[in-house]
Design an enzyme around this catalytic site. Structure first.
Site, mmCIF file in Angstrom:
data_model
loop_
_atom_site.group_PDB
_atom_site.id
_atom_site.type_symbol
_atom_site.label_atom_id
_atom_site.label_comp_id
_atom_site.label_asym_id
_atom_site.label_seq_id
_atom_site.Cartn_x
_atom_site.Cartn_y
_atom_site.Cartn_z
ATOM 1 N N ARG A 242 0.838 -1.206 0.000
ATOM 2 C CA ARG A 242 0.000 0.000 0.000
ATOM 3 C C ARG A 242 0.871 1.252 0.000
ATOM 4 N NH1 ARG A 242 -3.757 -3.488 3.136
ATOM 5 N NH2 ARG A 242 -2.659 -3.179 5.088
ATOM 6 N N PHE B 112 -11.723 -4.262 -5.900
ATOM 7 C CA PHE B 112 -11.762 -5.161 -4.740
ATOM 8 C C PHE B 112 -11.197 -4.412 -3.525
ATOM 9 C CE2 PHE B 112 -10.791 -7.612 -8.603
ATOM 10 C CZ PHE B 112 -11.905 -8.432 -8.700
ATOM 11 N N ASP C 125 -16.136 -2.469 -4.550
ATOM 12 C CA ASP C 125 -16.183 -3.765 -3.887
ATOM 13 C C ASP C 125 -17.614 -4.300 -3.944
ATOM 14 O OD1 ASP C 125 -14.091 -5.327 -1.943
ATOM 15 O OD2 ASP C 125 -16.152 -5.774 -1.385
ATOM 16 N N ASP D 123 -6.716 -5.883 -6.403
ATOM 17 C CA ASP D 123 -6.388 -6.654 -5.191
ATOM 18 C C ASP D 123 -7.510 -7.658 -4.930
ATOM 19 O OD1 ASP D 123 -5.339 -7.558 -2.790
ATOM 20 O OD2 ASP D 123 -6.062 -5.841 -1.630
ATOM 21 N N CYS E 227 -3.279 -13.355 -3.909
ATOM 22 C CA CYS E 227 -3.009 -13.852 -2.561
ATOM 23 C C CYS E 227 -3.229 -15.360 -2.458
ATOM 24 C CB CYS E 227 -3.870 -13.126 -1.531
ATOM 25 S SG CYS E 227 -5.651 -13.318 -1.792
#
Length: 402
Positions: free
Chosen positions: A214, A230, A252, A301, A341
């Site tokens: 970030r 996201f 989101d 993300d 991730c």
């Protein structure tokens, strides 16, 4: 003291021998002696060579989780304190500890438990029967070790509500350990203030692993138009805003996430420049492209599109699609920050997928930097699926084909 010994089949234990912490049920030849699930057992190779000690649970496919490679070690409170103290000393050396992951399971040689610190609150996630028995001791000594450095913990909340606990024969649990407290906790990270919901937020409440990723996007954003996909509770969007972006749109699919993101924007005085909408990113990006919208910086993300090897093909399609759509919205010479991730989306496959997306979008990419998870989520170099390396984060400059 251990009263039982797990003996491996000949030729098995390759992951263990490569530095891993897990022994699967199909690697075990036999178990000698008496034990109850959750007990410490000794582990020997087929020829009697000592491999160390770990917790046993025959209800789990991961039958043994190793605690030590020493056959003569005594796993007691002093041993646990040593592990906890080492974890804290490491983090003091490598990260801002105001909010950070204090214990990261196998990577801190305490398999099956994760503990995050949000300001003066701890959030614990316990996923294995053996370590669950030691949870009160781990928390007690952790508070003592922190107090030695003047860090006082006002409350502990448990988020052991993952489905994987049921595979260990354990019930899912969520609630206070000790006295209740306000579960909306304010933290400060990279100059950005957040309200972390440790009771109802995803996982333990906030994704600390992206802390320095970030921060890395801040220098790209002054005066720029930014799209954060996201966004969850707005973390990348708010870093863009605090860095001086002219406008930021965060997207989101979660109404709760968007509500929390707006609350965080107000907390930082960014409500005017940082806007959030609730929408499906896969639906929204083609719509923005159709309208001719472009951005200086696009951030992707997404959640893990796969949590198993069996679904990797569909995950690849998802990552390719989202990166292709994202690139098409980046102005010529602008920047794309993209990540995965998912542990099963290994770095080579992830980069290959992005390369294919760039070809499909007729864009050329120049890599600015490649990053991983923050150092409070240490990457333990091992073999096998228990490897703690999971987060891939890449910043590219996106250039039109000319």
């Amino acid at each position: 003291m251990t009263t039982a010994t797990v003996i491996l089949k000949k030729g098995e234990g390759r992951s263990l021998k490569a530095g891993g912490s897990w022994i699967y049920d199909n690697e075990i030849d036999r178990i000698q002696g008496e034990y109850e699930n959750g007990d410490m057992v000794s582990v020997e190779d087929f020829d009697g060579y000592p491999m160390g000690q770990g917790f046993i649970n025959t209800r789990s496919k991961i039958t043994v989780r190793m605690m030590t490679r020493r056959k003569d070690a005594i796993v007691d409170e002093a041993f646990i304190e040593m592990r906890v103290r080492n974890a804290w000393e490491y983090r003091k050396s490598v990260v801002d500890t105001s909010s950070c992951r204090l214990i990261f399971g196998e990577a801190d040689f305490l398999p099956g438990i994760v503990i995050d610190k949000f300001s003066d609150v701890l959030v614990v996630e316990s996923l294995a029967l053996g370590i669950d028995r030691w949870k009160p001791v781990i928390l007690k000594v952790l508070k003592q070790v922190l107090a030695e450095d003047g860090v006082h913990i006002r409350g502990v909340y448990e988020r052991s509500d993952a489905k994987v606990r049921q595979q260990e024969g354990m019930e899912r649990f969520k609630g206070f350990i000790g006295d209740p407290f306000d579960t909306k906790v304010e933290i400060l990270e990279n100059g950005v203030r957040y309200i972390v919901d440790v009771e109802d937020g995803q996982k333990t409440g906030f994704f600390l692993d992206q802390k320095y990723n970030r921060l890395a996007i801040q220098r790209l954003c002054p005066g720029k138009r930014v799209l954060d996909c996201f966004t969850h509770t707005g973390s990348f969007a708010l870093n863009a805003g605090i860095a001086g972006a002219s406008s930021v749109l965060g997207v989101d699919a979660s109404e709760l996430g968007v509500a929390q993101a707006r609350e965080n924007a107000a907390l930082n005085g960014l409500s005017g420049r940082v806007e959030f909408i609730c929408a499906d990113v896969f639906d929204l990006l083609p719509q923005l492209e159709k309208k001719g919208e472009t951005f200086d910086v696009v951030i992707l993300d997404p959640p893990a599109f796969t949590k198993s090897r069996s679904s990797i093909k569909n995950a690849v399609k998802g990552y390719r699609e989202i990166n292709l759509r994202g690139m098409k919205l980046v102005k010529d010479g602008g920047f794309l920050a993209t990540c995965s991730c998912s542990h099963f989306m290994d770095p080579e496959l992830f980069l290959k997928t992005i390369r294919e997306a760039a070809a499909g979008a007729h864009k050329r990419l120049r890599q600015v930097e490649y990053r991983t998870q923050a150092a409070d989520h240490p990457i333990l170099w091992t073999g096998g699926e228990q490897a703690s390396y999971y987060l891939k984060f890449v910043i590219f400059q996106v250039v039109d084909e000319k």
